[in-house]
Design an enzyme around this catalytic site. Sequence first.
Site, mmCIF file in Angstrom:
data_model
loop_
_atom_site.group_PDB
_atom_site.id
_atom_site.type_symbol
_atom_site.label_atom_id
_atom_site.label_comp_id
_atom_site.label_asym_id
_atom_site.label_seq_id
_atom_site.Cartn_x
_atom_site.Cartn_y
_atom_site.Cartn_z
ATOM 1 N N HIS A 40 22.496 18.276 -0.078
ATOM 2 C CA HIS A 40 23.243 17.141 0.491
ATOM 3 C C HIS A 40 24.190 17.584 1.609
ATOM 4 C CE1 HIS A 40 21.815 13.875 -2.078
ATOM 5 N NE2 HIS A 40 21.766 14.763 -3.039
ATOM 6 N N SER A 49 -9.260 14.421 2.005
ATOM 7 C CA SER A 49 -8.536 15.470 1.285
ATOM 8 C C SER A 49 -9.256 15.792 -0.009
ATOM 9 C CB SER A 49 -7.111 15.004 0.976
ATOM 10 O OG SER A 49 -6.491 15.889 0.052
ATOM 11 N N GLY A 73 4.708 16.082 -5.308
ATOM 12 C CA GLY A 73 5.868 15.474 -5.961
ATOM 13 C C GLY A 73 6.569 16.376 -6.958
ATOM 14 N N SER A 101 5.059 19.001 -0.665
ATOM 15 C CA SER A 101 3.658 18.914 -0.245
ATOM 16 C C SER A 101 3.520 18.034 0.992
ATOM 17 C CB SER A 101 2.792 18.363 -1.381
ATOM 18 O OG SER A 101 3.104 17.010 -1.653
ATOM 19 N N SER A 102 4.415 17.071 1.141
ATOM 20 C CA SER A 102 4.318 16.162 2.294
ATOM 21 C C SER A 102 4.575 16.919 3.598
ATOM 22 C CB SER A 102 5.273 14.977 2.150
ATOM 23 O OG SER A 102 6.609 15.391 2.039
ATOM 24 N N GLU A 148 6.946 10.845 8.759
ATOM 25 C CA GLU A 148 7.451 10.476 7.424
ATOM 26 C C GLU A 148 8.490 9.357 7.530
ATOM 27 O OE1 GLU A 148 7.337 13.797 4.914
ATOM 28 O OE2 GLU A 148 8.405 12.829 3.277
ATOM 29 N N ASP A 194 12.468 20.134 5.676
ATOM 30 C CA ASP A 194 11.213 20.558 5.055
ATOM 31 C C ASP A 194 10.196 20.995 6.105
ATOM 32 O OD1 ASP A 194 12.571 19.689 2.866
ATOM 33 O OD2 ASP A 194 11.279 17.964 2.465
ATOM 34 N N TYR A 213 20.613 7.851 -3.819
ATOM 35 C CA TYR A 213 20.628 8.668 -2.601
ATOM 36 C C TYR A 213 21.327 7.916 -1.472
ATOM 37 C CZ TYR A 213 18.925 11.472 1.306
ATOM 38 O OH TYR A 213 18.844 12.246 2.436
HETATM 39 P P1 ADP Z 1 6.634 16.174 -2.218
HETATM 40 O O1 ADP Z 1 7.933 16.513 -2.841
HETATM 41 O O2 ADP Z 1 5.504 16.929 -2.818
HETATM 42 O O3 ADP Z 1 6.677 16.263 -0.725
HETATM 43 P P2 ADP Z 1 6.261 13.406 -1.570
HETATM 44 O O4 ADP Z 1 6.272 12.178 -2.389
HETATM 45 O O5 ADP Z 1 7.219 13.519 -0.452
HETATM 46 O O6 ADP Z 1 6.398 14.641 -2.584
HETATM 47 O O7 ADP Z 1 4.818 13.610 -0.935
HETATM 48 C C1 ADP Z 1 3.690 13.597 -1.778
HETATM 49 C C2 ADP Z 1 2.615 12.737 -1.131
HETATM 50 O O8 ADP Z 1 2.103 13.412 0.033
HETATM 51 C C3 ADP Z 1 1.429 12.530 -2.029
HETATM 52 O O9 ADP Z 1 1.623 11.439 -2.887
HETATM 53 C C4 ADP Z 1 0.322 12.282 -1.012
HETATM 54 O O10 ADP Z 1 0.370 10.954 -0.558
HETATM 55 C C5 ADP Z 1 0.717 13.184 0.148
HETATM 56 N N1 ADP Z 1 0.043 14.501 0.073
HETATM 57 C C6 ADP Z 1 0.625 15.715 0.015
HETATM 58 N N2 ADP Z 1 -0.303 16.699 -0.007
HETATM 59 C C7 ADP Z 1 -1.496 16.100 0.021
HETATM 60 C C8 ADP Z 1 -2.857 16.569 0.007
HETATM 61 N N3 ADP Z 1 -3.163 17.863 -0.072
HETATM 62 N N4 ADP Z 1 -3.853 15.634 0.053
HETATM 63 C C9 ADP Z 1 -3.555 14.339 0.125
HETATM 64 N N5 ADP Z 1 -2.308 13.839 0.150
HETATM 65 C C10 ADP Z 1 -1.281 14.692 0.089
HETATM 66 MG MG MG Z 2 8.057 15.153 0.446
#
Ligand code: ADP
Ligand code: MG
Length: 375
Positions: A35, A68, A121, A126-127, A159, A171, A223
Amino acid sequence: MSALDDVRRAFTAAHGHEPDGIFSAPGRVNLIGEHTDHNEGHVLPFAIDRRTWVAVARRTDGTVTVCSSDPGTQPVSTTVGALDEATGWAAYPLGTVWALGEAGVAPSGWDLVVHGEVPLGAGLSSSAALESAVALAVAECSGADLDRFALAAAGRRAENDVVGAPVGIMDQAASLLCREGSALLLDCRSMATEDVALGLEDADLGILVIDSRVRHDLADGGYADRRAACVAAAAALGVPALRDADLAAVEGLGDDVLRRRARHVVTEQARVHEVVGLLRAGRPAEVGPVLSASQASLRDDFAVSVPEVDALVTAAEDAGALGARIVGGGFGGSVLALVRRASLDDVAVACRAVPGDPGPTVREVAPAPGARRDL
Ligand code: ADP
Ligand code: MG
């Protein structure tokens, strides 16, 4: 079979020819600086050893396709003019291609095939890994002259504007700019960055990320509320952002809630610099107590921890972790623990034993290189 082979074969199976290139970008975890980003302060994330790969080939017909290996996804096909209308998972990659167009990358068609090994998530972003891999792939294969920070900005814009999530740039910056073995000190005001060597391996230290798999309903509202409190506290103190506030002035704030929220930000900002100092002095084990101080501040002053997360922090510390804290926005999510390698198993077992539905997931993460071309 390596992930590189997997994505290459998936591409040729889908499109009948080899890709122009294969690119990958890592997830990340933020060591300290929670934060502080929305208060124009510093954060200290590092890229982790879980990556997302993107195989890419340019098309000339203005069509953009994306698929994907993630079982929860369907392939999507659209046109360069409709990229910003993408929804669901495809909003991340297609939004990134759209944002690159907004940044001046010539519009073109693309075939994109994604294979990710960053858990979705779980607090590991991952996003951003997906956005950063797509950004690097499309920029390189169009010969665009954008630096890595501009690529990170495109991922963030995707995003913010296409997915609709109000995230900062940490990130994507970590995914694109981190070097192996180092964290990235990012100044969220000037956007200046510095590498800070972690030295975990030499010190026989490891990092665990424990996903509580709890997310309270108030996460989004909470948040927004904390951000608003920080803005109000900065206004009451007469500073542009809490990054500029000093602790003595904060202690003089009349409103108890604002005082506590501001105190977290000001002390957390100091903790980022304390950690950078310890790492630069080659004393990474001493980062542990600073993580625990961050947890106390996030729990008591910023009020973003929850009992399930507190229980994981306590379990980790009781089993020998040098320090642990909640990471991410709060109200659930994941815990980061700094652990001597000899205690990694004990800490993992203790955290897995903390009850929950479905119960916590424990992963060791190691610092890894940022986004790169793999083929
Ligand atoms: P995180 O903390 O992992 O970033 P988010 O909710 O911000 O969580 O992002 C997760 C989302 O990103 C998933 O629900 C999906 O929509 C997308 N995503 C991430 N990686 C992939 C992947 N390899 N294939 C498809 N979608 C993905
Ligand atoms: Mg994310």
